[in-house]
Design a protein around this motif. Structure first.
Motif, PDB file in Angstrom:
ATOM      1  N   SER A  17      32.114  12.755  24.065  1.00 22.08           N
ATOM      2  CA  SER A  17      32.021  11.469  24.054  1.00 22.08           C
ATOM      3  C   SER A  17      30.599  11.101  23.938  1.00 22.08           C
ATOM      4  CB  SER A  17      32.910  11.292  24.681  1.00 22.08           C
ATOM      5  OG  SER A  17      32.387  11.028  26.406  1.00 22.08           O
ATOM      6  N   ILE A  20      24.986  15.143  23.857  1.00 19.80           N
ATOM      7  CA  ILE A  20      24.882  16.480  22.944  1.00 19.80           C
ATOM      8  C   ILE A  20      26.145  17.231  22.150  1.00 19.80           C
ATOM      9  CG2 ILE A  20      24.273  19.368  22.799  1.00 19.80           C
ATOM     10  CD1 ILE A  20      22.547  18.703  25.490  1.00 19.80           C
ATOM     11  N   SER A  39      36.724  14.572  26.517  1.00 24.36           N
ATOM     12  CA  SER A  39      35.960  14.157  27.785  1.00 24.36           C
ATOM     13  C   SER A  39      37.363  13.638  28.413  1.00 24.36           C
ATOM     14  CB  SER A  39      35.305  13.417  27.410  1.00 24.36           C
ATOM     15  OG  SER A  39      35.875  12.187  27.264  1.00 24.36           O
ATOM     16  N   ARG A  40      36.759  13.368  29.939  1.00 26.80           N
ATOM     17  CA  ARG A  40      37.865  13.189  30.540  1.00 26.80           C
ATOM     18  C   ARG A  40      38.440  12.008  30.581  1.00 26.80           C
ATOM     19  NH1 ARG A  40      33.737  12.712  35.625  1.00 26.80           N
ATOM     20  NH2 ARG A  40      32.559  12.734  33.700  1.00 26.80           N
ATOM     21  N   ASN A  44      36.243   6.687  26.480  1.00 32.34           N
ATOM     22  CA  ASN A  44      35.377   6.872  25.841  1.00 32.34           C
ATOM     23  C   ASN A  44      35.534   7.976  24.969  1.00 32.34           C
ATOM     24  OD1 ASN A  44      34.522   6.052  27.726  1.00 32.34           O
ATOM     25  ND2 ASN A  44      34.059   8.435  29.290  1.00 32.34           N
ATOM     26  N   ALA A  67      37.111  19.217  31.693  1.00 32.87           N
ATOM     27  CA  ALA A  67      36.947  20.313  31.699  1.00 32.87           C
ATOM     28  C   ALA A  67      37.290  21.839  32.450  1.00 32.87           C
ATOM     29  CB  ALA A  67      35.811  20.612  31.359  1.00 32.87           C
ATOM     30  N   ASN A  93      30.267  22.417  26.466  1.00 29.97           N
ATOM     31  CA  ASN A  93      29.426  21.378  26.684  1.00 29.97           C
ATOM     32  C   ASN A  93      29.628  20.939  28.360  1.00 29.97           C
ATOM     33  OD1 ASN A  93      27.584  20.482  25.724  1.00 29.97           O
ATOM     34  ND2 ASN A  93      28.773  18.966  25.172  1.00 29.97           N
ATOM     35  N   TYR A 160      23.141  24.329  40.500  1.00 29.23           N
ATOM     36  CA  TYR A 160      23.816  24.060  38.714  1.00 29.23           C
ATOM     37  C   TYR A 160      22.612  25.273  38.078  1.00 29.23           C
ATOM     38  CZ  TYR A 160      22.715  21.541  34.685  1.00 29.23           C
ATOM     39  OH  TYR A 160      22.323  21.894  32.549  1.00 29.23           O
ATOM     40  N   LYS A 164      24.355  27.589  35.234  1.00 30.17           N
ATOM     41  CA  LYS A 164      24.121  28.424  33.555  1.00 30.17           C
ATOM     42  C   LYS A 164      23.516  29.425  34.093  1.00 30.17           C
ATOM     43  CE  LYS A 164      24.681  23.925  32.129  1.00 30.17           C
ATOM     44  NZ  LYS A 164      25.935  24.015  31.462  1.00 30.17           N
ATOM     45  N   GLY A 191      16.322  22.589  26.478  1.00 31.00           N
ATOM     46  CA  GLY A 191      15.367  21.732  27.553  1.00 31.00           C
ATOM     47  C   GLY A 191      15.905  20.684  28.246  1.00 31.00           C
ATOM     48  N   VAL A 193      16.678  16.481  27.287  1.00 28.01           N
ATOM     49  CA  VAL A 193      17.598  16.155  26.125  1.00 28.01           C
ATOM     50  C   VAL A 193      17.463  14.545  26.862  1.00 28.01           C
ATOM     51  CG1 VAL A 193      19.134  15.953  24.547  1.00 28.01           C
ATOM     52  CG2 VAL A 193      18.308  18.412  25.267  1.00 28.01           C
ATOM     53  N   THR A 195      19.791  11.966  27.859  1.00 31.19           N
ATOM     54  CA  THR A 195      21.029  11.492  27.183  1.00 31.19           C
ATOM     55  C   THR A 195      21.534  11.153  29.170  1.00 31.19           C
ATOM     56  OG1 THR A 195      21.882  13.773  28.636  1.00 31.19           O
ATOM     57  CG2 THR A 195      21.837  13.707  26.765  1.00 31.19           C
ATOM     58  N   PHE A 197      23.447  12.077  31.552  1.00 31.30           N
ATOM     59  CA  PHE A 197      22.956  13.405  31.900  1.00 31.30           C
ATOM     60  C   PHE A 197      21.922  13.373  32.837  1.00 31.30           C
ATOM     61  CE2 PHE A 197      22.612  17.883  33.031  1.00 31.30           C
ATOM     62  CZ  PHE A 197      24.052  18.177  34.014  1.00 31.30           C
TER      63      PHE A 197
HETATM   64  N1  LIG Z   1      20.357  16.190  28.738  1.00 32.46           N
HETATM   65  C1  LIG Z   1      19.771  17.471  29.549  1.00 32.46           C
HETATM   66  O1  LIG Z   1      18.848  17.328  29.415  1.00 32.46           O
HETATM   67  C2  LIG Z   1      20.578  19.054  29.276  1.00 32.46           C
HETATM   68  C3  LIG Z   1      19.966  20.227  29.248  1.00 32.46           C
HETATM   69  C4  LIG Z   1      19.769  21.587  29.689  1.00 32.46           C
HETATM   70  C5  LIG Z   1      21.512  21.007  29.284  1.00 32.46           C
HETATM   71  N2  LIG Z   1      22.094  20.637  29.258  1.00 32.46           N
HETATM   72  C6  LIG Z   1      23.861  20.507  29.556  1.00 32.46           C
HETATM   73  O2  LIG Z   1      24.601  19.654  27.882  1.00 32.46           O
HETATM   74  C7  LIG Z   1      25.790  19.709  28.526  1.00 32.46           C
HETATM   75  C8  LIG Z   1      25.563  18.621  27.825  1.00 32.46           C
HETATM   76  O3  LIG Z   1      25.467  17.444  28.782  1.00 32.46           O
HETATM   77  P1  LIG Z   1      24.433  16.144  27.895  1.00 32.46           P
HETATM   78  O4  LIG Z   1      23.109  16.041  28.566  1.00 32.46           O
HETATM   79  O5  LIG Z   1      24.956  15.928  26.592  1.00 32.46           O
HETATM   80  O6  LIG Z   1      25.393  14.937  28.844  1.00 32.46           O
HETATM   81  P2  LIG Z   1      26.273  13.544  28.683  1.00 32.46           P
HETATM   82  O7  LIG Z   1      25.489  12.516  27.546  1.00 32.46           O
HETATM   83  O8  LIG Z   1      26.444  13.125  30.115  1.00 32.46           O
HETATM   84  O9  LIG Z   1      27.381  14.382  28.046  1.00 32.46           O
HETATM   85  C9  LIG Z   1      28.243  14.715  28.938  1.00 32.46           C
HETATM   86  C10 LIG Z   1      30.336  14.418  28.428  1.00 32.46           C
HETATM   87  O10 LIG Z   1      30.938  15.430  29.490  1.00 32.46           O
HETATM   88  C11 LIG Z   1      31.610  14.757  29.278  1.00 32.46           C
HETATM   89  N3  LIG Z   1      32.081  15.334  31.069  1.00 32.46           N
HETATM   90  C12 LIG Z   1      31.973  15.112  32.199  1.00 32.46           C
HETATM   91  N4  LIG Z   1      32.517  15.768  33.133  1.00 32.46           N
HETATM   92  C13 LIG Z   1      33.496  16.397  32.590  1.00 32.46           C
HETATM   93  C14 LIG Z   1      34.349  17.118  32.770  1.00 32.46           C
HETATM   94  N5  LIG Z   1      34.549  17.366  34.163  1.00 32.46           N
HETATM   95  N6  LIG Z   1      35.740  17.892  32.031  1.00 32.46           N
HETATM   96  C15 LIG Z   1      35.503  16.807  30.445  1.00 32.46           C
HETATM   97  N7  LIG Z   1      34.409  16.253  30.213  1.00 32.46           N
HETATM   98  C16 LIG Z   1      33.334  15.998  31.180  1.00 32.46           C
HETATM   99  C17 LIG Z   1      31.346  13.264  29.466  1.00 32.46           C
HETATM  100  O11 LIG Z   1      32.722  12.150  28.621  1.00 32.46           O
HETATM  101  P3  LIG Z   1      33.499  11.764  29.772  1.00 32.46           P
HETATM  102  O12 LIG Z   1      32.780  10.849  31.041  1.00 32.46           O
HETATM  103  O13 LIG Z   1      34.170  10.561  29.252  1.00 32.46           O
HETATM  104  O14 LIG Z   1      34.395  12.658  30.753  1.00 32.46           O
HETATM  105  C18 LIG Z   1      30.216  13.067  28.181  1.00 32.46           C
HETATM  106  O15 LIG Z   1      31.068  13.494  27.255  1.00 32.46           O
HETATM  107  C19 LIG Z   1      25.364  20.261  29.847  1.00 32.46           C
HETATM  108  O16 LIG Z   1      26.368  21.458  29.629  1.00 32.46           O
HETATM  109  C20 LIG Z   1      24.666  20.007  29.920  1.00 32.46           C
HETATM  110  O17 LIG Z   1      24.306  20.647  32.071  1.00 32.46           O
HETATM  111  C21 LIG Z   1      21.982  19.298  29.454  1.00 32.46           C
END
Ligand SMILES: NC(=O)c1ccc[n+]([C@@H]2O[C@H](COP(=O)([O-])OP(=O)(O)OC[C@H]3O[C@@H](n4cnc5c(N)ncnc54)[C@H](OP(=O)(O)O)[C@@H]3O)[C@@H](O)[C@H]2O)c1
Length: 255
Positions: A17, A20, A39-40, A44, A67, A93, A160, A164, A191, A193, A195, A197
């Motif tokens: 939603s 990444i 997504s949940r 969204n 998820a 993801n 975390y 991973k 690394g 990103v 977002t 998160f």
């Molecule tokens: N951003 C970084 O710096 C970074 C670095 C390394 C790895 N990562 C990894 O990249 C992945 C994506 O992260 P992001 O940074 O893109 O985060 P994000 O922008 O916050 O997006 C997270 C997404 O996951 C959904 N979500 C969260 N919990 C969920 C659940 N229990 N079930 C289903 N959907 C769920 C959210 O939507 P809803 O709220 O609608 O559920 C949203 O679509 C994650 O695995 C994270 O660990 C991120």
């Protein structure tokens, strides 16, 4: 570029939603794939599917799915098959990190939540998708979004990081098991990103400055910058690539 063509392919992307996951789903659609994005919350993920369908009619289906819930991940596969007829690519993801602090302060609830979504949830989708791909008999691609924290511990992100690292080993174990089925299994290790998160990192000027200073590229990534490797790993160009862990971190892990 036919090796990167995803026409006729059906991909599932969790956590799509925003961030990444959305960037990966959009890259797949541009390469010709149909996508089931989840997504949940439908409020969204639904608008993302609507926006994709406005430009690429009929190529996106939004499904609300937690998820970390096995039944929800199974339902994702069933809905993909019911709507698009098959599953060729599954991207784990959606991730979570409710504990930011010293590892010794982690509660049992933190371990449970992080492992429910980041590890067991990834496994449930890999298992259900691989079984569908085996039944189809046409191979497939499983892609797990891990993190550089799975290779080197992220500060204040101990649980975390352990989750991973588990994703990376799950990826390798599945790559060995599924090789004979022509199913390739790979991990992406982003690394920093920008977002929602990672907001705690880029919203804090001191933390942000130290991260950027340590990154050879001198900046954070945008979500779209992770989509290129996800496209490669989903495509026929990656038919002999399996069990790999691909960093997209501007060189951070080297510093
Ligand atoms: N951003 C970084 O710096 C970074 C670095 C390394 C790895 N990562 C990894 O990249 C992945 C994506 O992260 P992001 O940074 O893109 O985060 P994000 O922008 O916050 O997006 C997270 C997404 O996951 C959904 N979500 C969260 N919990 C969920 C659940 N229990 N079930 C289903 N959907 C769920 C959210 O939507 P809803 O709220 O609608 O559920 C949203 O679509 C994650 O695995 C994270 O660990 C991120």
């Amino acid at each position: 570029m036919t090796k990167f063509d995803l026409s006729e392919k059906v991909a599932i992307v969790t956590g799509a939603s925003r961030g990444i996951g959305e960037a990966i789903a959009r890259a797949y659609v541009q390469a010709g794939a149909s996508v089931v994005i989840s997504s949940r919350k439908m409020e969204n993920v639904g608008p993302v599917a609507e926006a994709i369908n406005a430009e690429h009619p009929g190529q996106a289906l939004a499904v609300a799915a937690h998820a970390g819930q096995r039944a929800d991940t199974q339902a994702l596969i069933e809905q993909a098959v019911a709507h698009f007829g098959r599953v060729d690519i599954a991207v784990n993801n959606a991730g979570t990190n409710p504990h930011f602090g010293p590892l010794l302060t982690a509660e049992e609830s933190h371990w449970d939540k992080i492992f429910e979504v980041n590890v067991k949830g990834y496994f449930w989708l890999c298992q259900a998708a691989a079984r569908q791909m085996q039944a189809q008999g046409t191979g497939g691609k499983l892609i797990n979004v891990a993190s550089i924290a799975g290779l080197s511990p992220g500060p204040m992100m101990g649980v975390y990081s352990v989750s991973k690292a588990a994703v990376i080993m799950m990826t390798k174990a599945l790559a060995v098991e599924l090789g004979p089925n022509n199913i390739q299994v790979n991990a992406i290790a982003p690394g920093f990103v920008k977002t929602k998160f990672s907001r705690a990192l880029w919203d804090n000027p001191v933390l942000y400055a130290s991260l950027v200073e340590r990154t050879p590229a001198g900046r954070m990534a945008e979500p779209e910058e992770v989509a290129g490797i996800a496209l490669y790993l989903a495509s026929p160009a990656a038919d002999f690539t399996t069990g790999g862990v691909f960093t997209v971190d501007g060189g951070y892990i080297l510093s």
